[in-house]
Structures are given as structure tokens and as C-alpha cells.
Scaffold this motif. Structure first.
Motif, PDB file in Angstrom:
ATOM      1  N   ARG A 212      44.372 -23.862  26.390  1.00 45.57           N
ATOM      2  CA  ARG A 212      43.569 -22.805  25.793  1.00 45.57           C
ATOM      3  C   ARG A 212      44.474 -21.724  25.201  1.00 45.57           C
ATOM      4  N   CYS A 213      43.905 -20.933  24.317  1.00 46.60           N
ATOM      5  CA  CYS A 213      44.656 -19.809  23.752  1.00 46.60           C
ATOM      6  C   CYS A 213      45.099 -18.866  24.862  1.00 46.60           C
ATOM      7  N   LEU A 214      46.315 -18.369  24.747  1.00 48.93           N
ATOM      8  CA  LEU A 214      46.810 -17.370  25.688  1.00 48.93           C
ATOM      9  C   LEU A 214      46.326 -15.995  25.225  1.00 48.93           C
ATOM     10  N   ARG A 215      45.407 -15.411  25.989  1.00 46.54           N
ATOM     11  CA  ARG A 215      44.867 -14.092  25.677  1.00 46.54           C
ATOM     12  C   ARG A 215      45.006 -13.223  26.910  1.00 46.54           C
ATOM     13  N   VAL A 216      45.620 -12.062  26.743  1.00 52.57           N
ATOM     14  CA  VAL A 216      45.831 -11.160  27.868  1.00 52.57           C
ATOM     15  C   VAL A 216      44.488 -10.720  28.458  1.00 52.57           C
ATOM     16  N   SER A 217      43.485 -10.523  27.603  1.00 53.55           N
ATOM     17  CA  SER A 217      42.180 -10.094  28.102  1.00 53.55           C
ATOM     18  C   SER A 217      41.588 -11.137  29.038  1.00 53.55           C
ATOM     19  N   GLU A 218      41.776 -12.421  28.738  1.00 59.44           N
ATOM     20  CA  GLU A 218      41.248 -13.467  29.613  1.00 59.44           C
ATOM     21  C   GLU A 218      42.046 -13.575  30.905  1.00 59.44           C
ATOM     22  N   LEU A 219      43.348 -13.319  30.836  1.00 57.38           N
ATOM     23  CA  LEU A 219      44.138 -13.304  32.066  1.00 57.38           C
ATOM     24  C   LEU A 219      43.717 -12.144  32.965  1.00 57.38           C
ATOM     25  N   ASP A 220      43.459 -10.985  32.368  1.00 54.97           N
ATOM     26  CA  ASP A 220      42.981  -9.851  33.160  1.00 54.97           C
ATOM     27  C   ASP A 220      41.616 -10.157  33.778  1.00 54.97           C
ATOM     28  N   GLU A 221      40.761 -10.830  33.020  1.00 52.95           N
ATOM     29  CA  GLU A 221      39.446 -11.197  33.541  1.00 52.95           C
ATOM     30  C   GLU A 221      39.583 -12.208  34.672  1.00 52.95           C
ATOM     31  N   ALA A 222      40.515 -13.133  34.540  1.00 56.60           N
ATOM     32  CA  ALA A 222      40.752 -14.113  35.609  1.00 56.60           C
ATOM     33  C   ALA A 222      41.245 -13.421  36.877  1.00 56.60           C
ATOM     34  N   ARG A 223      42.135 -12.445  36.714  1.00 60.75           N
ATOM     35  CA  ARG A 223      42.608 -11.683  37.869  1.00 60.75           C
ATOM     36  C   ARG A 223      41.446 -10.966  38.559  1.00 60.75           C
ATOM     37  N   LEU A 224      40.567 -10.341  37.762  1.00 60.03           N
ATOM     38  CA  LEU A 224      39.425  -9.635  38.337  1.00 60.03           C
ATOM     39  C   LEU A 224      38.477 -10.601  39.046  1.00 60.03           C
ATOM     40  N   THR A 225      38.264 -11.788  38.470  1.00 63.28           N
ATOM     41  CA  THR A 225      37.395 -12.784  39.096  1.00 63.28           C
ATOM     42  C   THR A 225      37.920 -13.191  40.463  1.00 63.28           C
ATOM     43  N   LEU A 226      39.231 -13.406  40.570  1.00 58.82           N
ATOM     44  CA  LEU A 226      39.816 -13.772  41.859  1.00 58.82           C
ATOM     45  C   LEU A 226      39.651 -12.645  42.885  1.00 58.82           C
ATOM     46  N   LEU A 227      39.848 -11.401  42.441  1.00 57.24           N
ATOM     47  CA  LEU A 227      39.670 -10.276  43.362  1.00 57.24           C
ATOM     48  C   LEU A 227      38.221 -10.152  43.810  1.00 57.24           C
ATOM     49  N   GLN A 228      37.279 -10.397  42.904  1.00 57.34           N
ATOM     50  CA  GLN A 228      35.866 -10.258  43.238  1.00 57.34           C
ATOM     51  C   GLN A 228      35.365 -11.360  44.155  1.00 57.34           C
ATOM     52  N   SER A 229      36.151 -12.401  44.365  1.00 60.10           N
ATOM     53  CA  SER A 229      35.753 -13.446  45.308  1.00 60.10           C
ATOM     54  C   SER A 229      35.687 -12.925  46.737  1.00 60.10           C
ATOM     55  N   GLY A 230      36.366 -11.786  47.010  1.00 60.97           N
ATOM     56  CA  GLY A 230      36.386 -11.230  48.356  1.00 60.97           C
ATOM     57  C   GLY A 230      37.373 -11.890  49.288  1.00 60.97           C
ATOM     58  N   LEU A 231      38.158 -12.822  48.769  1.00 54.68           N
ATOM     59  CA  LEU A 231      39.104 -13.573  49.610  1.00 54.68           C
ATOM     60  C   LEU A 231      40.529 -13.055  49.511  1.00 54.68           C
ATOM     61  N   LEU A 232      40.790 -12.165  48.555  1.00 54.65           N
ATOM     62  CA  LEU A 232      42.160 -11.733  48.272  1.00 54.65           C
ATOM     63  C   LEU A 232      42.252 -10.221  48.247  1.00 54.65           C
ATOM     64  N   THR A 233      43.386  -9.696  48.682  1.00 53.89           N
ATOM     65  CA  THR A 233      43.621  -8.253  48.619  1.00 53.89           C
ATOM     66  C   THR A 233      44.424  -7.860  47.396  1.00 53.89           C
ATOM     67  N   SER A 234      45.187  -8.779  46.832  1.00 57.29           N
ATOM     68  CA  SER A 234      45.936  -8.473  45.611  1.00 57.29           C
ATOM     69  C   SER A 234      46.123  -9.748  44.802  1.00 57.29           C
ATOM     70  N   VAL A 235      46.113  -9.574  43.482  1.00 58.09           N
ATOM     71  CA  VAL A 235      46.341 -10.680  42.547  1.00 58.09           C
ATOM     72  C   VAL A 235      47.207 -10.150  41.407  1.00 58.09           C
ATOM     73  N   HIS A 236      48.317 -10.819  41.146  1.00 56.58           N
ATOM     74  CA  HIS A 236      49.186 -10.490  40.010  1.00 56.58           C
ATOM     75  C   HIS A 236      49.508 -11.785  39.266  1.00 56.58           C
ATOM     76  N   TYR A 237      49.790 -11.654  37.980  1.00 54.28           N
ATOM     77  CA  TYR A 237      50.151 -12.848  37.228  1.00 54.28           C
ATOM     78  C   TYR A 237      51.408 -12.598  36.406  1.00 54.28           C
ATOM     79  N   ASP A 238      52.152 -13.664  36.168  1.00 46.70           N
ATOM     80  CA  ASP A 238      53.354 -13.642  35.344  1.00 46.70           C
ATOM     81  C   ASP A 238      53.194 -14.677  34.232  1.00 46.70           C
ATOM     82  N   VAL A 239      53.677 -14.314  33.053  1.00 45.58           N
ATOM     83  CA  VAL A 239      53.630 -15.218  31.899  1.00 45.58           C
ATOM     84  C   VAL A 239      55.057 -15.492  31.450  1.00 45.58           C
TER      85      VAL A 239
END
Length: 580
Positions: A212-239
Motif C-alpha cells: 500500500r501507499c506509505l502515508r504518514v496519516s495512515e501510520l498515525d491512524e494505525a498507531r491510534l487504533t492499536l492504542l484504542q484496543s486497550g491492550l497497550l500503554t505505548s505505541v511507536h513506529y519507525d520507517v
């Protein structure tokens, strides 16, 4: 000399506090006046508003009158230039005013793109040739071009702009310089740090994948989705830096995770004038088998209601955006109208169509025995809850902006009485609007709800399934379930109801807040959807302490339509979360 009754004293307090709220000054309003030549009332109003909002809050020491005047002139000049007036003259007019000769307004002569020849179908840009030169439109066009590049996979694309002024002809030439860079796609997606969470569950939670296209907005949304699962206290990503891979340019994405503790125990206490002291305890496991399965056990009791409940939520049930909840409960409710003892088991399937829209369908079996007027009757109700929920508010427990609403339909049939079927319909809507620039940061909150029962007479429908109005989650200031038709002083419930609430929420300092509120509503014995008819109104004042989880709420309310022998002067409520 007679003492003020508590209800009158409360109303006097509300009036005094309301008067203070109205008297709050705007930010350092010094009565500045502005006149514009040639006459332009809209521009004069805009300038005057900008000057009124100037204050000394961002300076180390208070400004002198001369410094304040220099700052005002700089503000005027900046705003005029942003609107295309580059030859204006500013004159002081008295001690608190300015007279402005705007001069000619610059028009756009040409607007063009430089670079990005390999890309077609560029979006249209503003301002167009022949229109006034406005800085806001130039900046919006730059943002539009950047969004377009991101949509075309050019994650590292850059857009600069240049505006050349022709002072002789009062015209401007705008050039947007585009450097697209390579079209970058996602290579490998990896995770680290998870201990109890299965990797397939993580992948299914995300809307990104290899290719898929690399879009920073989608990576930020993916990070927020993982946090909203309630299973994680922190999520960071590296490209990783883009690398050529055949005909493609790829960047790998790696998510670094920190898991939240799976188990937690909670306990809450509350108080209302009707139910007196109450407490709730609970235990939960947020990741039972590694894919976010949420097991929750809770029990609570006060003088009206005792409840024990267990629920298990299975996320991504059969498909990524679908959850299944299984639940069972035991409940006893002892009100002025009825005594109900029930056992319930059910399942609810929820489909998340977007971030703001979800629907649900379920099947619930309720076995109950209801005592009313010394008569006891057994019911075996099978129901199918159907719902649609829209949520555009910014916070679930303490919303300050946006709105949310829902529609629910729930057909019932009694397996013990074949001739008893009925349908419950409820519509609700809530809205929130905040003014963060004002003193005390006021939030205006509105709520309206209405419901209808069809298919059976009032006496045939179980007393614990009828509509009731009144109490802490409804019309404050009145006893629980009492806002409606009464028989020998006891509520009988209704086939329809309507209610509304208005709150003014103020943050008065630190974590503390004050709320002024008014509630109204009524439960009708017939099918009456006349919003506002026969309503009883309550009003009051509340204190809020905003914790990291949710505000702690203390509300004091009085009935404005007090009924002799039925309503007390005051009702008191303590709980977590806003009233709505």
C-alpha cells in the motif's frame, strides 16, 4: 424573619453565579475602534476583533501603552497584508482608535505549478487569476498539494511557494514549486514488544499492509487504533529509508509496543437521595486468549438495585471490524412502582462501519418475576435489540465538542404468554460546543431523548420494561422514576416519554469545574410524542473534579414544578462521568 427555603436559596445562588459568568470580560477589551477607508465594514470588524483579543499573557512583563500601541499597529499591518493590502497607511485616531487607508488591493495575475510533470490531474488551486490575493488561500492551496502528493504515494514530497508582487500594477504572480520525490510503498510490517498479544490480531487491527501507499496519516491512524484496543500503554513506529526493489520503492514499517497489564480491579462508590449509598466492584481480563478477548465481572448494589453481571467480548469476530459480546446477569430492582427479580443472557453483534458509525443486532432472553400492586407475574421475554449509533464527539466520558446520537429498536415476545408482543423504540441526540478562548472555557451541552412502546396496552407490558423519567440520569431534582402519571403516589410507567437537558459547564481553575443545568421531561401513559407537553422541570448546580479517567460529579438539584407531598426541596447526586 423567615428563612429562605432550600430551593429558593439554590435559585438565588444560580442567579448570582450566572451574573458573574455574564460579567466576565473579554480578553483585555480596551474599547478600540477602527475605521477603514474606502469603507469596508467586514474588514473593520475583523480588525477590531483581532485587537480586542490582544493581551499581555505571552509577555514576561506588562506592556506600556506605547508598546501596546506598537503591537496593535503590527497586528493591523499583518492582517491587512494577509488580505492583499500592501500599500496601506495606519493612523492613530484618539487614545483608543485607528484610522486606516487600505490603498489598492492586490489581485492575482498568474498562478502556476513548477515541477511534478510526471503527475497528472492536479487539484485546482485558489485564489484564481483575477481574484484578490489572500494569504489564507495560498496556504490552503499548499496544504491541498501536499495532501494530493501523499495520496499519490509521494510520502516525502515537498511543496514551496513564491509570491512576486508588481507594485506598479498592484498584481501578484504565485508559483508553487513541487518536488514530488519517489512514489513510496510499504514494504514489510513488523512488531516488537508484545508478550501476550498474537501477531495476527495486531495485523488484522490495522488498515495498512505491504504494497500500500506509505502515508504518514495512515501510520498515525494505525498507531491510534492499536492504542484504542486497550491492550497497550505505548505505541511507536519507525520507517526505514526508501529502497529500490525492482520497479518499486519500498520502506519497511516497524511498530514498537508496550503491553498494558491484562488484569485490573476497580471499585466505585456513589450516592443519590433516592438510592442512598451505592458501590460497584469489578474485575477484568483485557486479553484472555491473546486476541483481545475481554472478560469482565462486576457487581453493584444500592437501596434500589442489586446487580451481578459477566460479559465476554470477542473482537474481530469473523471479520476485522466486527465484535461479538456475550453476557449474563442477575438483577433485583425494588422501586416505588414494582419489585423485579430477573435473570438474563444474551449476545450482541456490533459492526464498526467507520470510526463514527456502528450498528448492532442481538438476541436476549430475560426470565423475570415482577411484583406490582401485590400481584406477582412471571415473564420469559425473548428480544432482538437493533441499534444504530453515530458518534462525532471528542470524548466518551467528558465530551466538549461534536455530537452523538442513536436509534434503537427492540421487539419483545413473551414465551410464557404467546399473545404478549411489543416493540420498544428510542431516539437520542446530544450536542457539545466549547469556547476555549473565553474565561472559564465554557461548554454548552444539550441532550434530547424520546421513546415509544407499541403493540400492547400499558398494563400488559411488564412494569420493569415500561418507560420512566426522573432521577440522576434523567430529570434531576425529582425522585427516581416519579416524573409521570402517579397512582396513589406511585409511578405507573409509560408507553412513551420525552426528556431534554441543558448544561453550561465551566472550568474555574485547575481540575475543578462548575456546571449549571436544567432538565425537563415526562413519561406518558399513552403513546404521546408531543415534545415538551406536561413536562416537569428541575434545575441545579454541580461541582466537577476532573480526574485523568473521568470527572467526579456532585450535583444538587431542585424541582421547579414541585408537587406537595411528593417532591423534596433538594436532590443530591454523586457519580463518575458527565450526566451526558
Amino acid at each position: 424573619m423567615s428563612l429562605l427555603q432550600p430551593s429558593r436559596l439554590l435559585l438565588l445562588l444560580l442567579l448570582c453565579l450566572g451574573t458573574q459568568a455574564v460579567a466576565l470580560p473579554l480578553l483585555d477589551n480596551r474599547g478600540t475602534t477602527v475605521s477603514v477607508t474606502p469603507r469596508n465594514d467586514a474588514l473593520a470588524t475583523q480588525l477590531q476583533k483581532r485587537l480586542r483579543n490582544l493581551d499581555d499573557s505571552d509577555t514576561a512583563i506588562p506592556l506600556s501603552d506605547l508598546q501596546r500601541q506598537q503591537r496593535a499597529r503590527q497586528t493591523i499591518d499583518k492582517l491587512l497584508r494577509s488580505e492583499g493590502y500592501y500599500n496601506s497607511r495606519i493612523h492613530s485616531s484618539g487614545s483608543a482608535g485607528y484610522s486606516i487607508d487600505t490603498g489598492p488591493r492586490y489581485q492575482v495575475r498568474t498562478i502556476r505549478l513548477d515541477g511534478g510533470d510526471s503527475i497528472s490531474d492536479w487539484p485546482s488551486l485558489q485564489p484564481q487569476a483575477g481574484e484578490p490575493l489572500r494569504a489564507r488561500q495560498v496556504l490552503e492551496s499548499r496544504a491541498t498539494l501536499l495532501r494530493f502528493l501523499r495520496q499519490q504515494c509521494h510520502a516525502n514530497g515537498q511543496v514551496d511557494y513564491q509570491v512576486v508582487l508588481d507594485s506598479d500594477n498592484h498584481q501578484a504572480d504565485i508559483t508553487f514549486k513541487v518536488t514530488p520525490g519517489p512514489a513510496i510503498r510499504i514494504g514489510e510490517v513488523t512488531f516488537s514488544g508484545q508478550v501476550h498479544i498474537e501477531e495476527p490480531f495486531l495485523r488484522n487491527s490495522l488498515q495498512i499492509a505491504s504494497g500500500r501507499c506509505l502515508r504518514v496519516s495512515e501510520l498515525d491512524e494505525a498507531r491510534l487504533t492499536l492504542l484504542q484496543s486497550g491492550l497497550l500503554t505505548s505505541v511507536h513506529y519507525d520507517v526505514t529509508p526508501p529502497q529500490q526493489d525492482g520497479d518499486l520503492v519500498l520502506s519497511d514499517v516497524h511498530f514498537r509496543l508496550t503491553e498494558r497489564r491484562r488484569h485490573s480491579v476497580r471499585a466505585t462508590v456513589g450516592y443519590t437521595t433516592d438510592a442512598r449509598e451505592g458501590a460497584t466492584v469489578g474485575w477484568e481480563n483485557r486479553n484472555l486468549w491473546g486476541s483481545g478477548e475481554h472478560l469482565k465481572l462486576e457487581a453493584g448494589a444500592d437501596q434500589i438495585n442489586q446487580l451481578a453481571k459477566a460479559s465476554l467480548t470477542l473482537p474481530q469476530f469473523l471479520q476485522p471490524q466486527q465484535d461479538l459480546e456475550l453476557h449474563t446477569s442477575l438483577e433485583e430492582e425494588d422501586t416505588d412502582s414494582y419489585l423485579s427479580r430477573s435473570r438474563e443472557a444474551g449476545a450482541m453483534l456490533t459492526q464498526h462501519w467507520t470510526d463514527h458509525l456502528h450498528t448492532n443486532i442481538g438476541l436476549v432472553f430475560t426470565n423475570s418475576r415482577v411484583e406490582e400492586d401485590d400481584n406477582s407475574e412471571r415473564f420469559e421475554l425473548l428480544s432482538m435489540p437493533l441499534g444504530l449509533v453515530l458518534n462525532y464527539s471528542d470524548n466518551l466520558l467528558d465530551p466538549t465538542r461534536g455530537w452523538n446520537g442513536g436509534i434503537s429498536l427492540r421487539p419483545y415476545t413473551d414465551l410464557n404468554q404467546e399473545d404478549l408482543t411489543f416493540l420498544q423504540n428510542v431516539i437520542s441526540l446530544r450536542g457539545y460546543y466549547s469556547l476555549d478562548d473565553w474565561g472559564w472555557r465554557p461548554t454548552l451541552a444539550l441532550r434530547a431523548t424520546t421513546g415509544l412502546l407499541t403493540g400492547a396496552a400499558l398494563e400488559s407490558i411488564p412494569a420493569d420494561q415500561r418507560f420512566y423519567v426522573g432521577g440522576g440520569g434523567s430529570v434531576r431534582g425529582y425522585p427516581y422514576q416519579s416524573v409521570g402519571e402517579l397512582e396513589d403516589g406511585d409511578p405507573r410507567g409509560g408507553l412513551s416519554f420525552s426528556e431534554a437537558s441543558l448544561e453550561l459547564r465551566l472550568r474555574v481553575g485547575g481540575n475543578w469545574g462548575v456546571t449549571l443545568f436544567a432538565d425537563g421531561g415526562y413519561a406518558y401513559p399513552d403513546r404521546n410524542l408531543s415534545f415538551g407537553e406536561n413536562w416537569l422541570w428541575g434545575a441545579g448546580i454541580g461541582l466537577r473534579y476532573h480526574t485523568r479517567f473521568a470527572p467526579l460529579r456532585f450535583d444538587l438539584a431542585t424541582p421547579l414544578n414541585k408537587r406537595d407531598g411528593i417532591d423534596d426541596d433538594l436532590q443530591f447526586y454523586i457519580s463518575f462521568g458527565q450526566a451526558f
